[in-house]
Design a protein around this motif. Structure first.
Motif, short mmCIF file in Angstrom:
data_model
loop_
_atom_site.label_atom_id
_atom_site.label_comp_id
_atom_site.label_asym_id
_atom_site.label_seq_id
_atom_site.Cartn_x
_atom_site.Cartn_y
_atom_site.Cartn_z
N GLU A 100 16.26 74.09 117.70
CA GLU A 100 15.54 74.63 118.87
C GLU A 100 14.79 75.90 118.52
OE1 GLU A 100 16.69 74.44 122.91
OE2 GLU A 100 18.63 73.53 122.46
N PRO A 231 23.87 68.46 126.46
CA PRO A 231 23.10 67.68 127.44
C PRO A 231 21.87 68.42 127.98
CG PRO A 231 25.45 67.53 127.90
CD PRO A 231 25.28 68.58 126.86
N LEU A 232 21.98 69.74 128.15
CA LEU A 232 20.83 70.52 128.61
C LEU A 232 19.71 70.50 127.58
CD1 LEU A 232 22.65 73.64 130.15
CD2 LEU A 232 21.60 71.72 131.37
N SER A 233 20.07 70.57 126.30
CA SER A 233 19.05 70.51 125.25
C SER A 233 18.39 69.14 125.20
CB SER A 233 19.68 70.85 123.89
OG SER A 233 20.18 72.16 123.86
N LEU A 234 19.20 68.09 125.28
CA LEU A 234 18.65 66.73 125.23
C LEU A 234 17.81 66.42 126.46
CD1 LEU A 234 21.70 64.74 123.80
CD2 LEU A 234 19.67 65.55 122.59
N LYS A 235 18.14 67.04 127.59
CA LYS A 235 17.35 66.86 128.81
C LYS A 235 15.93 67.39 128.62
CE LYS A 235 17.36 68.02 133.75
NZ LYS A 235 18.06 68.79 134.81
N ASN A 236 15.79 68.44 127.82
CA ASN A 236 14.48 69.03 127.56
C ASN A 236 13.84 68.53 126.27
OD1 ASN A 236 14.16 71.03 129.80
ND2 ASN A 236 16.06 71.85 128.95
N TRP A 238 11.94 65.94 125.51
CA TRP A 238 10.53 65.55 125.54
C TRP A 238 9.62 66.77 125.69
CZ3 TRP A 238 6.91 66.25 129.42
CH2 TRP A 238 7.39 66.68 130.65
N LYS A 239 10.08 67.79 126.40
CA LYS A 239 9.29 69.02 126.54
C LYS A 239 9.17 69.74 125.20
CE LYS A 239 10.62 69.84 131.37
NZ LYS A 239 11.27 70.78 132.32
N SER A 264 15.71 77.88 126.22
CA SER A 264 16.17 77.54 124.88
C SER A 264 16.79 78.74 124.19
CB SER A 264 15.00 77.01 124.03
OG SER A 264 14.52 75.78 124.54
N ARG A 267 20.31 79.26 125.46
CA ARG A 267 21.26 78.30 124.88
C ARG A 267 21.57 78.66 123.43
NH1 ARG A 267 17.81 74.59 127.57
NH2 ARG A 267 16.78 74.04 125.61
N ARG A 302 14.32 63.64 120.71
CA ARG A 302 15.42 62.77 121.12
C ARG A 302 16.30 62.41 119.93
NH1 ARG A 302 12.64 57.72 123.57
NH2 ARG A 302 11.42 58.10 121.68
#
Length: 357
Positions: A100, A231-236, A238-239, A264, A267, A302
């Motif tokens: 990240e 999960p919060l990282s994977l949620k973002n 595509w961004k 980011s 986190r 992803r």
């Protein structure tokens, strides 16, 4: 004519879809291969060491602990298991943080310690070890860990505040992180100058980075943090992938780049502070893992983020195995091993990106 055009476009679309599925399948197979290597490394970490254990003895102690020898039970459940699992957890955390970090700063040399997190944590440890300063009421076994976590998190919040108020570019954030590194290193040098021989030895050992501080309590805290942050990282994901195309392109997709970077950074700050607090500064994992993951899985976050976690876990687990067996009867701090591996890789990155850094 339209029918002939449609017939020519349809096979191309099918070919692209088939190619995309093939690439995705290759990435899943690569991830499975890395996961298998992690399991093999974990088994080696369990069995190899100053007091070697056979796989049969390990298996019996794990699943029939009550009937196992008391000494073997202590070695497996109180030493080998926490050490080996902590190597996996810390490697995953540093790999994710490094991935990240390199994305939001658009810098291939960025890592969690670029922002001065490690130096701030080391200063917190120095205050606790040399001067005995820390948060009142904290138990002795947690005194140094809590101090390092507080100072690491404080450095991250200072960095976050500076980036909010001054609105500097990403290069400015990196430069401010370097300034923090030099500041805290100077303060540590002052404390080392006034330290006694015993306290200085304790501080030097802590700054080497060692899995010997692992315990089930620390392992549980780090696992909970990863279960919340991953999960919060994977949620973002595509961004973050869109951000790799360029900040202007990401904004055109309707992404709030500033908010994405700050989230980011928060986190990264939490998981970096936890890892440094529990095992000390372990360098180059956050730098090496994302580059290997990028070569294997590409820029699609992803796959890139989980790949960085898996590679980080594998590298640190292998480093743990090497640290136990490179000198017979001696466990070398794992931070020394990762630095020896990381320096050549660091130089190769500089050579590969010359003219762009």
């Amino acid at each position: 004519m339209n029918s002939s055009l449609d017939s020519s476009v349809q096979p191309d679309a099918l070919t692209m879809t088939s190619r995309y599925r093939q690439i995705v399948m290759q990435r899943y197979l690569l991830a499975a291969a890395v996961l298998f290597c992690i399991l093999c490394s974990l088994l080696l970490d369990f069995t190899l060491g100053p007091s070697g254990l056979s796989v049969q003895t390990l298996w019996h102690t794990l699943f029939h602990a009550a009937s196992a020898d008391a000494g073997t039970r202590v070695i497996v459940w109180d030493l080998r298991l926490p050490f080996a699992l902590m190597a996996i957890m810390v490697g995953m955390a540093l790999g994710l943080a490094g991935a990240e970090m390199q994305t939001i700063l658009n810098n291939p040399l960025a890592s969690p310690f670029t922002l001065g997190v490690s130096s701030a944590a080391s200063f917190g440890a120095a205050l606790a070890i040399i001067l005995g300063l820390g948060i009142p009421g904290v138990p002795d076994q947690w005194f140094i860990s809590v101090n390092t976590f507080v100072f690491a998190l404080m450095a991250c919040f200072v960095l976050d505040g500076i980036s909010r108020w001054t609105r500097v570019a990403t290069s400015g954030v990196v430069l401010f992180g370097i300034a923090l590194v030099f500041t805290f290193n100077a303060l540590i040098s002052i404390l080392q100058f006034v330290a006694s021989e015993d306290t200085l030895q304790g501080l030097v050992f802590w700054t080497m980075g060692s899995l010997a501080r692992a315990s089930w309590d620390k392992l549980a805290i780090l696992a909970v943090a990863l279960l919340i942050i991953v999960p919060l990282s994977l949620k973002n994901a595509w961004k973050l992938t869109a951000l790799r195309l360029g900040e202007d392109r990401a904004v055109s997709f309707g992404i709030n780049v500033r908010k994405l970077r700050l989230a980011s950074l928060l986190r990264i700050s939490i998981i970096s502070a936890l890892t440094v607090a529990f095992v000390g500064p372990i360098g180059f994992i956050g730098l090496v893992a994302p580059h290997i993951s990028r070569m294997m899985f590409g820029e699609d976050h992803r796959f890139y983020l989980p790949g960085s976690m898996l590679i980080g876990a594998l590298v640190l687990s292998l480093a743990s195995v090497v640290s136990k067996n490179i000198v017979p009867g001696v466990i070398i701090p794992v931070g020394i091993v990762t630095s020896l591996v990381g320096v050549p890789f660091f130089l190769s990155i500089i050579i590969r990106h010359r003219g762009t850094l």
